[in-house]
Design an enzyme around this catalytic site. Structure first.
Site, PDB file in Angstrom:
ATOM      1  N   HIS A 176     -10.776  -5.008   9.605  1.00 65.39           N
ATOM      2  CA  HIS A 176     -11.377  -4.844   8.275  1.00 65.39           C
ATOM      3  C   HIS A 176     -12.793  -4.288   8.358  1.00 65.39           C
ATOM      4  O   HIS A 176     -13.590  -4.482   7.443  1.00 65.39           O
ATOM      5  CB  HIS A 176     -11.397  -6.181   7.525  1.00 65.39           C
ATOM      6  N   GLU A 214       0.808  -1.219   0.000  1.00 63.07           N
ATOM      7  CA  GLU A 214       0.000   0.000   0.000  1.00 63.07           C
ATOM      8  C   GLU A 214       0.846   1.276   0.000  1.00 63.07           C
ATOM      9  O   GLU A 214       0.555   2.206  -0.788  1.00 63.07           O
ATOM     10  CB  GLU A 214      -0.969  -0.010   1.183  1.00 63.07           C
TER      11      GLU A 214
END
Length: 331
Positions: A129, A60
């Site tokens: 998440h 990322e």
């Protein structure tokens, strides 16, 4: 007017903008052949090829840095961050580079970058998440933050974001990808900083963000059955925030509840409530109240997870207490 899913609306917006402007590219994990884990981008790589729909390594910070550099040098990248929770991995690239480049270059450089990511609990994805982290990036000057509440908003806001010369973060609720709404076939976009009054009312104002707009609308229906008229407002973007519309509604109804799925402390509910209290204080018949997520890590257990986020029933009960004066009398 046709009905399409939020997923389809996002896909259409990207395809239309990529056809319109060859500098628009998409990059992120599993965005090409896989079309993302939520299949939102399915079919785009077949039309635009792997030079414009780019699968990146699982890094990322790396692909976010590439996106920032690409934006500074003439492209309009749409960076796909698989889960909003991963935003902690890219904070330097987003908040220290993308957000500040225009200012620190004396206006010579722009960063026309869009970060697409998601938010929301109750998908049984556990604490890493399931977070709603929009308030964190909204705190950073130089970033715009959009929160679509339906397929219509998702398409219109994304098209505006791609055309903006500033970095924009769009949070899509992952539970809403298959929700359908009316979306025009013709070209349209939604300006940033213009809230939408979803339902007009006279007794109380319910302000909701993202999926919480639906929560507020359901609560408004429950209130209507009790003879209480609720106005429902979707800010659409929290940066810029349409303070004028929110304050005007507060002055009209005299009572306000702000509903957001982020953790309640130091979040969006606090900011919006504070602005209303500052600008509409003498018009209020009761304190502006807030309903956010519990200040706990999102549990994996369904029974525990479901009670951590706002529900129509909670909004309904709070609104009844405000309108009846029960909260004031209790104080």
């Amino acid at each position: 007017m046709r009905k399409i899913t939020l997923s389809k609306a996002v896909n259409e917006a990207l395809a239309e903008e990529m056809r319109h402007d060859e500098t628009v590219i998409i990059l992120g994990e599993d965005v090409a052949e896989a079309g993302t884990p939520f299949k939102v981008l399915s079919g785009l790589v077949e039309e635009f090829g792997t030079e414009r729909v780019i699968d990146t390594p699982i890094s990322e910070p790396g692909f976010m840095g590439i996106g920032v550099g690409a934006a500074m040098t003439g492209l309009r990248p749409v960076v796909d961050l698989m889960f909003g929770d991963f935003i902690f991995l890219i904070m330097d690239q987003l908040c220290n580079q993308a957000a500040k480049t225009h200012y620190m270059s004396g206006g010579k450089l722009n960063v026309p970058l869009v970060l697409r990511t998601n938010m929301g609990a109750t998908r049984r994805s556990a604490a890493q998440h399931s977070q709603s982290l929009h308030a964190i990036v909204a705190h950073i000057p130089g970033l715009k933050v959009a929160m679509p509440s339906s397929a219509y908003e998702a398409k219109g806001l994304l098209k505006t974001a791609i055309r903006d010369n500033n970095p924009v973060v769009i949070f899509e609720d992952k539970l809403m990808y298959q929700d359908s709404a009316e979306v025009p076939e013709e070209e349209y976009s939604i300006p940033f900083g213009e809230a939408c009054i979803k339902r007009e009312g006279t007794d109380i104002t319910l302000i909701g963000t993202s999926s919480m707009v639906q929560v507020c609308e359901k609560a408004a229906e429950m209130l209507q059955a009790e003879g209480i008229s609720a106005e429902v407002i979707d800010p659409r973007t929290i940066v810029p925030l349409d303070e004028k519309t929110l304050v005007a509604s507060a002055k009209k109804t005299g009572r306000v509840i702000v509903v957001d799925e982020g953790h309640q402390s130091f979040g969006v509910t606090s900011e919006i409530a504070s602005r209303i209290n500052e600008k509409a204080f003498y018009y209020l018949d009761a304190p502006t109240t807030r309903i956010g997520a519990m200040d706990v890590p999102i549990p994996f257990s369904p029974a525990l997870e479901d009670i951590t986020v706002p529900t129509p029933e909670r909004v309904f009960e709070q609104a009844k207490k405000l309108v009846s004066g029960e909260l004031i009398n209790a104080a």
